[in-house]
Scaffold this motif. Structure first.
Motif, PDB file in Angstrom:
ATOM      1  N   GLU A   4       0.825  -1.214   0.000  1.00 41.10           N
ATOM      2  CA  GLU A   4       0.000   0.000   0.000  1.00 41.10           C
ATOM      3  C   GLU A   4       0.859   1.265   0.000  1.00 41.10           C
ATOM      4  OE1 GLU A   4      -2.155  -3.420   1.635  1.00 41.10           O
ATOM      5  OE2 GLU A   4      -0.248  -2.470   2.152  1.00 41.10           O
ATOM      6  N   GLN A   7       2.248   1.694  -3.482  1.00 36.01           N
ATOM      7  CA  GLN A   7       1.153   2.116  -4.364  1.00 36.01           C
ATOM      8  C   GLN A   7       0.834   3.593  -4.180  1.00 36.01           C
ATOM      9  OE1 GLN A   7      -2.278  -0.513  -4.879  1.00 36.01           O
ATOM     10  NE2 GLN A   7      -3.636   1.248  -4.606  1.00 36.01           N
ATOM     11  N   ASP A   8       0.825   4.061  -2.947  1.00 39.32           N
ATOM     12  CA  ASP A   8       0.559   5.481  -2.690  1.00 39.32           C
ATOM     13  C   ASP A   8       1.612   6.372  -3.355  1.00 39.32           C
ATOM     14  OD1 ASP A   8      -1.694   4.905  -1.229  1.00 39.32           O
ATOM     15  OD2 ASP A   8      -0.713   5.079   0.727  1.00 39.32           O
ATOM     16  N   LYS A  11       0.826   6.356  -7.062  1.00 39.01           N
ATOM     17  CA  LYS A  11      -0.388   7.117  -7.340  1.00 39.01           C
ATOM     18  C   LYS A  11      -0.124   8.620  -7.351  1.00 39.01           C
ATOM     19  CE  LYS A  11      -4.374   4.295  -6.023  1.00 39.01           C
ATOM     20  NZ  LYS A  11      -5.517   4.159  -5.063  1.00 39.01           N
ATOM     21  N   ALA A  14       0.952   9.476 -10.808  1.00 35.73           N
ATOM     22  CA  ALA A  14       0.226   8.788 -11.881  1.00 35.73           C
ATOM     23  C   ALA A  14      -0.527   9.767 -12.774  1.00 35.73           C
ATOM     24  CB  ALA A  14      -0.746   7.774 -11.284  1.00 35.73           C
ATOM     25  N   ALA A  19      -2.595   6.078 -18.009  1.00 35.63           N
ATOM     26  CA  ALA A  19      -3.230   4.830 -17.597  1.00 35.63           C
ATOM     27  C   ALA A  19      -4.112   4.276 -18.706  1.00 35.63           C
ATOM     28  CB  ALA A  19      -4.051   5.052 -16.330  1.00 35.63           C
ATOM     29  N   LEU A  33      -2.243   2.351 -13.167  1.00 35.08           N
ATOM     30  CA  LEU A  33      -2.230   3.624 -12.450  1.00 35.08           C
ATOM     31  C   LEU A  33      -1.904   4.765 -13.407  1.00 35.08           C
ATOM     32  CD1 LEU A  33      -0.196   2.477  -9.319  1.00 35.08           C
ATOM     33  CD2 LEU A  33      -2.592   3.211  -9.299  1.00 35.08           C
ATOM     34  N   ARG A  40       8.551   4.632 -12.611  1.00 37.70           N
ATOM     35  CA  ARG A  40       8.197   3.534 -11.714  1.00 37.70           C
ATOM     36  C   ARG A  40       9.447   2.882 -11.146  1.00 37.70           C
ATOM     37  NH1 ARG A  40       7.219  -0.496 -15.099  1.00 37.70           N
ATOM     38  NH2 ARG A  40       9.023  -1.701 -14.397  1.00 37.70           N
ATOM     39  N   TYR A  69      -3.540  -3.407  -9.927  1.00 36.83           N
ATOM     40  CA  TYR A  69      -2.833  -2.527 -10.864  1.00 36.83           C
ATOM     41  C   TYR A  69      -1.592  -3.201 -11.448  1.00 36.83           C
ATOM     42  CZ  TYR A  69      -5.875   1.210  -9.236  1.00 36.83           C
ATOM     43  OH  TYR A  69      -6.969   1.976  -8.936  1.00 36.83           O
TER      44      TYR A  69
END
Length: 217
Positions: A4, A7-8, A11, A14, A19, A33, A40, A69
């Protein structure tokens, strides 16, 4: 490590427009995302840096693979690639699960070199690759065919021949293309061997495989 948290971070940079493009490129099979590969990898490299000396965190990898994702799947591959020296044949069942879940060429081709590192370092892994080469799963076959890409003069030609021969007569695009790629790649260092292979098996090979294999010879 927490999926998580990573991912944050992704994001935060992003792009919804990216996407949409990225999802379309993979036939809208996976949500994205919208984070390009270079960015990345930069973010994931920094995220993983504090854990470089730790044993491989398979819990993180499996949670990342369960994430919807696609970029999160890629970060799991990035992480394994960074830790490829820690992998052993005992990790192949876990890698097999990744290869056969959420499968498409993008994830599979990211994992084949990781598998290839294990096979190069541990000869006993060859038997697993031979089993994969006759699997009902096309992605395991593809990894078996291409796991020696870029190995150059260190290519195990006996293993390459066995695996490719196990897949002659296949009509699946991702298999016939992989055969061509594996032979084309090796032709850069040993064109004579590839010419001999083609002369021996041409009648059984798909036109696409022959075309790809012959590109540099």
């Amino acid at each position: 490590m927490r999926v998580e948290e990573l991912q944050d971070q992704l994001k935060a940079v992003a792009s919804a427009e990216e996407a949409e493009k990225m999802a379309a490129y993979l036939r809208n099979q996976f949500p994205f995302l919208g984070v390009r590969a270079g960015l990345r990898k930069k973010i994931s490299k920094e995220f993983f840096k504090p854990y470089q000396k730790n044993p491989i965190d398979w819990n993180f990898v499996e949670q990342a693979w369960d994430n919807p994702y696609r970029e999160i799947h890629y970060t799991a591959i990035d992480y394994l690639a960074m830790n490829k020296g820690k992998l052993t044949p005992e990790d192949l069942p876990r890698l097999e699960s990744l290869i056969t879940t959420h499968s498409w060429w993008d994830s599979v081709d990211g994992l084949d070199r990781i598998v290839g590192e294990i096979a190069f370092s541990y000869p006993k892994a060859k038997s697993v690759l031979l089993d994969w080469s006759v699997s009902d799963n096309i992605w395991l076959r593809r990894v078996a065919i291409d796991h020696q890409l870029l190995r150059k003069q260190d290519t195990d030609t006996e293993l390459l021949e066995q695996i490719v021969v196990n897949n002659l007569g296949q009509t699946e695009f991702f298999i016939t293309k992989a055969i061509g790629w594996s032979l084309r790649d090796y032709s850069k260092v040993n064109p004579a061997w590839v010419r001999e292979f083609l002369a021996k098996y041409e009648a059984k090979m798909a036109p696409l495989s022959i075309r790809e294999a012959s590109k540099y010879i």
